[in-house]
Design a protein around this motif. Structure first.
Motif, mmCIF file in Angstrom:
data_model
loop_
_atom_site.group_PDB
_atom_site.id
_atom_site.type_symbol
_atom_site.label_atom_id
_atom_site.label_comp_id
_atom_site.label_asym_id
_atom_site.label_seq_id
_atom_site.Cartn_x
_atom_site.Cartn_y
_atom_site.Cartn_z
ATOM 1 N N ASP A 147 4.917 7.343 7.917
ATOM 2 C CA ASP A 147 5.630 6.087 7.700
ATOM 3 C C ASP A 147 4.715 4.913 7.369
ATOM 4 O OD1 ASP A 147 7.828 7.611 8.345
ATOM 5 O OD2 ASP A 147 7.971 6.844 10.403
ATOM 6 N N TYR A 148 3.494 4.906 7.919
ATOM 7 C CA TYR A 148 2.593 3.779 7.721
ATOM 8 C C TYR A 148 1.383 4.108 6.841
ATOM 9 C CZ TYR A 148 5.000 0.996 11.277
ATOM 10 O OH TYR A 148 5.937 0.265 11.979
ATOM 11 N N GLY A 149 1.198 5.389 6.520
ATOM 12 C CA GLY A 149 0.052 5.783 5.704
ATOM 13 C C GLY A 149 0.107 5.174 4.316
ATOM 14 N N TYR A 150 -1.063 5.027 3.707
ATOM 15 C CA TYR A 150 -1.178 4.373 2.403
ATOM 16 C C TYR A 150 -0.882 5.384 1.291
ATOM 17 C CZ TYR A 150 -3.863 1.064 5.258
ATOM 18 O OH TYR A 150 -4.269 0.176 6.220
ATOM 19 N N ARG A 151 0.222 5.182 0.589
ATOM 20 C CA ARG A 151 0.620 6.122 -0.455
ATOM 21 C C ARG A 151 0.330 5.621 -1.871
ATOM 22 N NH1 ARG A 151 4.528 10.181 1.221
ATOM 23 N NH2 ARG A 151 4.926 10.013 3.458
ATOM 24 N N LEU A 190 -6.033 4.215 7.680
ATOM 25 C CA LEU A 190 -5.092 3.459 8.502
ATOM 26 C C LEU A 190 -5.694 3.175 9.873
ATOM 27 C CD1 LEU A 190 -2.206 2.284 8.763
ATOM 28 C CD2 LEU A 190 -1.527 4.513 9.717
ATOM 29 N N GLU A 243 0.813 -1.212 0.000
ATOM 30 C CA GLU A 243 0.000 0.000 0.000
ATOM 31 C C GLU A 243 0.849 1.266 0.000
ATOM 32 O OE1 GLU A 243 -3.114 0.422 -0.368
ATOM 33 O OE2 GLU A 243 -4.014 -1.530 -0.019
ATOM 34 N N GLN A 300 3.423 1.848 2.019
ATOM 35 C CA GLN A 300 3.799 2.223 3.386
ATOM 36 C C GLN A 300 5.323 2.203 3.522
ATOM 37 O OE1 GLN A 300 0.903 -0.919 4.588
ATOM 38 N NE2 GLN A 300 0.561 0.444 6.359
ATOM 39 N N TRP A 301 5.879 3.328 3.775
ATOM 40 C CA TRP A 301 7.339 3.443 3.856
ATOM 41 C C TRP A 301 7.921 2.506 4.908
ATOM 42 C CZ3 TRP A 301 8.629 9.412 3.715
ATOM 43 C CH2 TRP A 301 8.389 9.901 2.428
#
Length: 565
Positions: free
Chosen positions: A290-294, A305, A21, A23-24
């Protein structure tokens, strides 16, 4: 016997690897969508130098398209809609075709008390560079139109001299903060959060580490028990609370947002002291970064999220990976019945008065702001704050001069004693300037207010009307008593401007989204008749004078909600 020929059994299907998704923190940095590629190619904060030294000197045609429709937003600039394109063209034409050679500009105030010099600077920009435009938005911004790229350096110079900025007013960044208009002066305030907002701004606005988020990141903070910043609809909200042992502090709410998939913020049920709010804000922003959907823009908001993880896991990641400490448990504060917009004359804790005034659907002008600056000086006021409801609150008024002040404000179009319709109606920018809009909003909402003031001048209960030009809900359509989402509708065999209706939405103790009636649309022209009919049914069917409109909507028959006779 003839042997039947059969195909060999197919090998078992290999399980398909789950697609990342974007997520870095999980290593998913490719492939990039257009917006993520633009940010990777160059930090959007770098565009300021190009505006100052190249584009403002060489003009509109010199602007790199990736800057024009991307990185400019980090400087508070959007191209505005070119005139002559009706709502039917919004989803048909490309962004490039809808672009005018002028800009919308947003100036962030972040809950700041604006003194006379700041208000005068805002007014002068409207008069000198924006064709006298200046709207008060529901994110406590001043929003201009008709800005030329050649004028941006001088505009910035004026604003910055008054302590104001357009930095990260748009873009995938920490958008302008909402703060309580009564911070530091309300007699019933739980805690003044002003130092926390100032610290977040000082540390993180303009910091490259927090300037590339998956999408916009909206912040709200209030220490007032009325929850006057719509905390349920923001990505992150700090809401005043009292711990039985530690005293006043803030609860943390995350994951609110509206648009086409509305979600209310979830409450962590914690206690955060004032001096740790900025750390908590940075932790939540970093989790989102860092965890958001990019990968997909339509799933890139924090609310997705939080919905997928659940608030318990979100809190665990925040505490263990980012804060390195446990947050203190505390019951979330009780939400109020309604959100106060602070209109009218009220007492401050210091014996002075504050006065809340209502422009019509947030639309004022540069000239109005210049006149307001004169009023602030003439009456020795501490200054003005904008509200989350397109209103203005003036602080520090002398009780002995209140009536003169109210009359003076009324003379410049800012009423402290407005009708309920004027007080409770908001509207987004609409098709006049916005490339996403389908219908007119500001002018239609102003006409609606005037029409309802004539039809029902003595309505004894507040009914909020939020008018939006598209599904994105910038005017918080779904949480209004009457929310109007712009779209084209069929009427007598032709396509005309109209609205889908949401009824009975609310924030506060009964927070929820309005009812949508199946296949029910209202034309823009018929809006006054529709609202008047629905209000008639409500007044006739309510159980008592104190039954809120939203409560009646929840139990009313669909035929009544459709506005039939």
């Amino acid at each position: 016997m003839t042997e039947l020929l059969t195909s060999p059994p197919a090998p078992p299907a290999r399980p398909r690897a789950k697609r990342g998704e974007g997520q870095w923190a999980l290593g998913y940095r490719e492939p990039l969508n257009k917006n993520e590629q633009t940010k990777k190619d160059d930090n959007p904060l770098n565009v300021r130098a190009r505006i100052l030294h190249t584009y403002s000197r060489l003009g509109f045609d010199s602007i790199d398209p990736a800057d024009l429709r991307g990185r400019f937003r980090w400087m508070g600039l959007y191209t505005q809609r070119a005139p002559g394109f009706d709502g039917g063209k919004t989803a048909v034409l490309s962004e490039e075709e809808l672009d005018a050679r002028f800009f919308m500009m947003r100036v962030r105030t972040d809950g700041t008390l604006l003194d006379a010099a700041a208000v005068r600077a805002l007014g002068s920009v409207g008069v000198d560079f924006a064709r006298d435009t200046a709207d008060v938005t529901d994110r406590q911004n001043i929003q201009y139109h008709w800005i030329r790229i050649e004028d941006v350096p001088e505009i910035w110079e004026r604003l910055e001299a008054a302590g104001l900025s357009t930095l990260e007013a748009c873009g995938d960044s920490p958008r302008p903060f909402l703060g309580s208009p009564l911070a530091g002066v309300a007699a019933d305030e739980i805690i003044d959060g002003t130092p926390a907002l100032e610290e977040i701004n000082r540390r993180y606005i303009g910091d490259p580490e927090y300037a590339n988020l998956p999408r916009k990141f909206k912040t709200a903070l209030t220490g007032h028990p009325s929850h006057d910043v719509s905390p349920e609809t923001n990505d992150i909200s700090f809401v005043g609370t009292v711990h039985p042992e530690h005293g006043p502090g803030f609860d943390l709410w995350v994951g609110g947002g509206l648009s086409t998939n509305p979600m209310l913020a979830q409450k962590l049920g914690v206690w955060i002291p004032l001096e740790e709010v900025a750390d908590a804000w940075a932790g939540v922003a970093a989790v989102f970064r860092d965890y958001g959907y990019r990968r997909l823009r339509n799933r890139a908001r924090l609310k997705y999220l939080v919905a997928d993880w659940g608030v318990e896991r979100f809190r665990e990641v925040l505490e263990t990976e980012y804060l390195q400490r446990r947050l203190v448990d505390c019951d979330s504060p009780v939400s109020p019945r309604a959100h106060r917009d602070h209109i009218g004359v009220h007492d401050q804790v210091d014996g002075l008065k504050y006065v809340g005034v209502a422009p019509v659907v947030g639309r004022i002008s540069g000239e109005t702001l210049l006149a307001l600056a004169d009023v602030i000086e003439e009456f020795g006021l501490a200054g003005a704050r904008l509200t989350a409801y397109q209103k203005i609150v003036l602080l520090g008024a002398d009780p002995a001069r209140i009536e003169d002040l109210v009359a003076r404000l009324d003379s410049i179009g800012l009423s402290a004693r407005p009708s309920g319709w004027r007080q409770n109606t908001m509207a987004c920018t609409g098709i006049e300037f916005c490339k996403l809009a389908i219908v007119d909003t500001k002018n239609r909402a102003r006409d609606l207010v005037a029409e309802l003031e004539q039809r029902r001048p003595d309505l004894d209960v507040p009914i909020s009307i939020n008018v939006n030009g598209c599904p994105n809900a910038c005017a918080r359509t779904q949480v209004a008593d009457i929310g109007l989402k712009g779209q084209l509708v069929m009427h007598e065999g032709r396509q005309v401007e109209g609205f889908q209706v949401h009824l009975g939405g609310a924030t506060g103790i009964d927070a929820g989204f309005g009812r949508k009636l199946r296949a029910h649309k209202v034309t823009s022209e018929g809006l006054g008749d529709y609202v008047d009919n629905v209000v008639t049914h409500y007044l006739a069917g309510r159980t008592g004078a104190d039954e809120p409109f939203a409560d009646w909507v929840a139990r009313a028959d669909d035929d009544l909600l459709r506005g039939g006779a």
